[in-house]
Each structure stands twice: as structure tokens, then as C-alpha cells.
Design a protein around this motif. Structure first.
Motif, PDB file in Angstrom:
ATOM      1  N   VAL A  41       2.001  -4.581   9.810  1.00  0.00           N
ATOM      2  CA  VAL A  41       2.212  -3.723   8.504  1.00  0.00           C
ATOM      3  C   VAL A  41       2.213  -2.375   8.512  1.00  0.00           C
ATOM      4  O   VAL A  41       3.004  -1.643   8.084  1.00  0.00           O
ATOM      5  CB  VAL A  41       1.195  -4.390   7.487  1.00  0.00           C
ATOM      6  CG1 VAL A  41       1.052  -3.608   6.254  1.00  0.00           C
ATOM      7  CG2 VAL A  41       1.570  -5.906   6.937  1.00  0.00           C
ATOM      8  N   THR A  42       1.139  -1.748   9.279  1.00  0.00           N
ATOM      9  CA  THR A  42       1.042  -0.627   9.633  1.00  0.00           C
ATOM     10  C   THR A  42       2.218   0.085  10.452  1.00  0.00           C
ATOM     11  O   THR A  42       2.782   1.210   9.909  1.00  0.00           O
ATOM     12  CB  THR A  42      -0.387  -0.130  10.249  1.00  0.00           C
ATOM     13  OG1 THR A  42      -1.075  -0.682   9.594  1.00  0.00           O
ATOM     14  CG2 THR A  42      -0.600   1.377  10.265  1.00  0.00           C
ATOM     15  N   LEU A  96      -0.009  13.019   9.357  1.00  0.00           N
ATOM     16  CA  LEU A  96      -0.993  12.431   9.840  1.00  0.00           C
ATOM     17  C   LEU A  96      -1.016  12.746  11.410  1.00  0.00           C
ATOM     18  O   LEU A  96      -2.154  13.076  12.225  1.00  0.00           O
ATOM     19  CB  LEU A  96      -1.124  11.101   9.754  1.00  0.00           C
ATOM     20  CG  LEU A  96      -2.210  10.253  10.444  1.00  0.00           C
ATOM     21  CD1 LEU A  96      -3.590  10.629  10.114  1.00  0.00           C
ATOM     22  CD2 LEU A  96      -1.997   8.873  10.138  1.00  0.00           C
ATOM     23  N   ARG A  97      -0.061  12.773  12.000  1.00  0.00           N
ATOM     24  CA  ARG A  97       0.492  12.995  13.471  1.00  0.00           C
ATOM     25  C   ARG A  97       0.013  14.453  13.746  1.00  0.00           C
ATOM     26  O   ARG A  97      -0.450  14.813  14.732  1.00  0.00           O
ATOM     27  CB  ARG A  97       1.787  12.691  13.680  1.00  0.00           C
ATOM     28  CG  ARG A  97       2.041  11.279  14.085  1.00  0.00           C
ATOM     29  CD  ARG A  97       3.392  10.864  14.439  1.00  0.00           C
ATOM     30  NE  ARG A  97       3.754   9.393  14.490  1.00  0.00           N
ATOM     31  CZ  ARG A  97       4.356   8.835  13.607  1.00  0.00           C
ATOM     32  NH1 ARG A  97       4.810   9.280  12.594  1.00  0.00           N
ATOM     33  NH2 ARG A  97       4.533   7.520  13.965  1.00  0.00           N
ATOM     34  N   ASP A  98       0.628  15.418  12.874  1.00  0.00           N
ATOM     35  CA  ASP A  98       0.388  16.833  12.997  1.00  0.00           C
ATOM     36  C   ASP A  98      -1.223  17.227  12.714  1.00  0.00           C
ATOM     37  O   ASP A  98      -1.480  18.077  13.681  1.00  0.00           O
ATOM     38  CB  ASP A  98       0.980  17.569  12.108  1.00  0.00           C
ATOM     39  CG  ASP A  98       2.812  17.770  12.288  1.00  0.00           C
ATOM     40  OD1 ASP A  98       3.160  17.314  13.438  1.00  0.00           O
ATOM     41  OD2 ASP A  98       3.282  18.159  11.216  1.00  0.00           O
ATOM     42  N   TYR A  99      -1.786  16.331  11.994  1.00  0.00           N
ATOM     43  CA  TYR A  99      -3.280  16.538  11.962  1.00  0.00           C
ATOM     44  C   TYR A  99      -3.902  16.653  13.197  1.00  0.00           C
ATOM     45  O   TYR A  99      -4.667  17.120  13.654  1.00  0.00           O
ATOM     46  CB  TYR A  99      -4.121  15.806  10.916  1.00  0.00           C
ATOM     47  CG  TYR A  99      -5.237  16.124  10.543  1.00  0.00           C
ATOM     48  CD1 TYR A  99      -5.671  17.312   9.850  1.00  0.00           C
ATOM     49  CD2 TYR A  99      -6.267  15.448  11.160  1.00  0.00           C
ATOM     50  CE1 TYR A  99      -7.057  17.455   9.416  1.00  0.00           C
ATOM     51  CE2 TYR A  99      -7.654  15.850  11.014  1.00  0.00           C
ATOM     52  CZ  TYR A  99      -7.994  16.882  10.177  1.00  0.00           C
ATOM     53  OH  TYR A  99      -9.384  17.289   9.898  1.00  0.00           O
ATOM     54  N   ALA A 149       0.890  -1.114   0.000  1.00  0.00           N
ATOM     55  CA  ALA A 149      -0.131   0.082  -0.088  1.00  0.00           C
ATOM     56  C   ALA A 149       0.780   1.238   0.234  1.00  0.00           C
ATOM     57  O   ALA A 149       1.904   1.289   0.593  1.00  0.00           O
ATOM     58  CB  ALA A 149      -0.803  -0.026   1.179  1.00  0.00           C
ATOM     59  N   SER A 150       0.437   2.203  -0.650  1.00  0.00           N
ATOM     60  CA  SER A 150       0.916   3.644  -0.669  1.00  0.00           C
ATOM     61  C   SER A 150       0.979   4.226   0.752  1.00  0.00           C
ATOM     62  O   SER A 150      -0.327   4.607   1.041  1.00  0.00           O
ATOM     63  CB  SER A 150       0.503   4.544  -1.762  1.00  0.00           C
ATOM     64  OG  SER A 150       0.630   5.849  -1.562  1.00  0.00           O
ATOM     65  N   ALA A 151       2.053   4.673   1.134  1.00  0.00           N
ATOM     66  CA  ALA A 151       1.934   5.379   2.525  1.00  0.00           C
ATOM     67  C   ALA A 151       1.397   6.610   2.296  1.00  0.00           C
ATOM     68  O   ALA A 151       0.657   7.006   3.244  1.00  0.00           O
ATOM     69  CB  ALA A 151       3.265   5.685   2.801  1.00  0.00           C
ATOM     70  N   MET A 198       5.110   2.772   8.973  1.00  0.00           N
ATOM     71  CA  MET A 198       4.929   4.032   9.514  1.00  0.00           C
ATOM     72  C   MET A 198       6.633   4.195  10.042  1.00  0.00           C
ATOM     73  O   MET A 198       6.947   5.510  10.247  1.00  0.00           O
ATOM     74  CB  MET A 198       4.109   4.213  10.874  1.00  0.00           C
ATOM     75  CG  MET A 198       2.772   4.244  10.414  1.00  0.00           C
ATOM     76  SD  MET A 198       1.590   4.194  11.753  1.00  0.00           S
ATOM     77  CE  MET A 198       1.653   5.990  12.216  1.00  0.00           C
ATOM     78  N   ALA A 199       7.398   3.202  10.096  1.00  0.00           N
ATOM     79  CA  ALA A 199       8.705   3.256  10.587  1.00  0.00           C
ATOM     80  C   ALA A 199       9.615   3.612   9.390  1.00  0.00           C
ATOM     81  O   ALA A 199      10.791   3.986   9.776  1.00  0.00           O
ATOM     82  CB  ALA A 199       8.900   2.323  11.488  1.00  0.00           C
TER      83      ALA A 199
END
Length: 89
Positions: free
Chosen positions: A61-62, A78-81, A12-14, A66-67
Motif C-alpha cells: 500500500v505504501t 519526506l525524502r528531502d527531510y 490514507a491521505s498521502a 508513494m508511486a
């Protein structure tokens, strides 16, 4: 139901994953903060069960996605949102 293609998850595309995550979190703002994580967990477990994919596999997988260094910017967005748009009431 057709067999679920796990390769699609692994590849999947990050960017697509993080944008979809923002969309989901944006909608969650319509609900009280204490409901949000439980509702997300219920939706996650329901989808995993429906697709017959162990939830732990999806978490793995996620977390790996993310790493990965090349995905840092996507998931920072995403974290900033969450940090700046979700009220900490």
C-alpha cells in the motif's frame, strides 16, 4: 480488539502519511544512525502484528501510494527531510 479497517489504510491521505513519517524520522535523530533502521523495523513489525495486518500488505500500500503521481510532492518532502536533516555519519 475491534477488527482493523483496512479501507482506512488504502484510502490514507498521502499528506498525512508523509507528515507522520517526518515526525517519526525527526524523533529517530535522537538515536545512533545504525540503530535507526532497525528500531523503525521493530516498531513497524510490532504495529503490524498488533493490528494483525501482514507487513507485506502495508509495504505494498505504501509503495503504491508513494508511486502515485499526485503524491510525488508529499513524499519528496519526506525524502528531502531525510536527505538534508539526517546526518550520514
Amino acid at each position: 480488539m475491534p477488527k482493523f479497517n483496512r479501507d482506512l489504510i488504502n484510502n490514507a491521505s498521502a499528506d498525512h502519511v508523509s507528515r507522520a513519517g517526518i515526525d517519526i524520522i525527526d524523533r529517530m535523530q535522537n538515536h545512533p544512525q545504525h540503530i535507526q533502521p532497525v528500531a523503525l523495523a521493530a516498531a513497524f513489525l510490532t504495529i503490524a502484528d498488533h493490528l494483525r495486518v501482514p507487513p507485506q500488505d502495508l509495504f505494498t500500500v505504501t509503495r503504491n501510494m508513494m508511486a502515485e503521481e499526485e503524491n510525488i510532492a508529499e513524499f519528496k518532502a519526506l525524502r528531502d527531510y531525510v536527505k538534508y536533516e539526517i546526518a550520514n555519519a
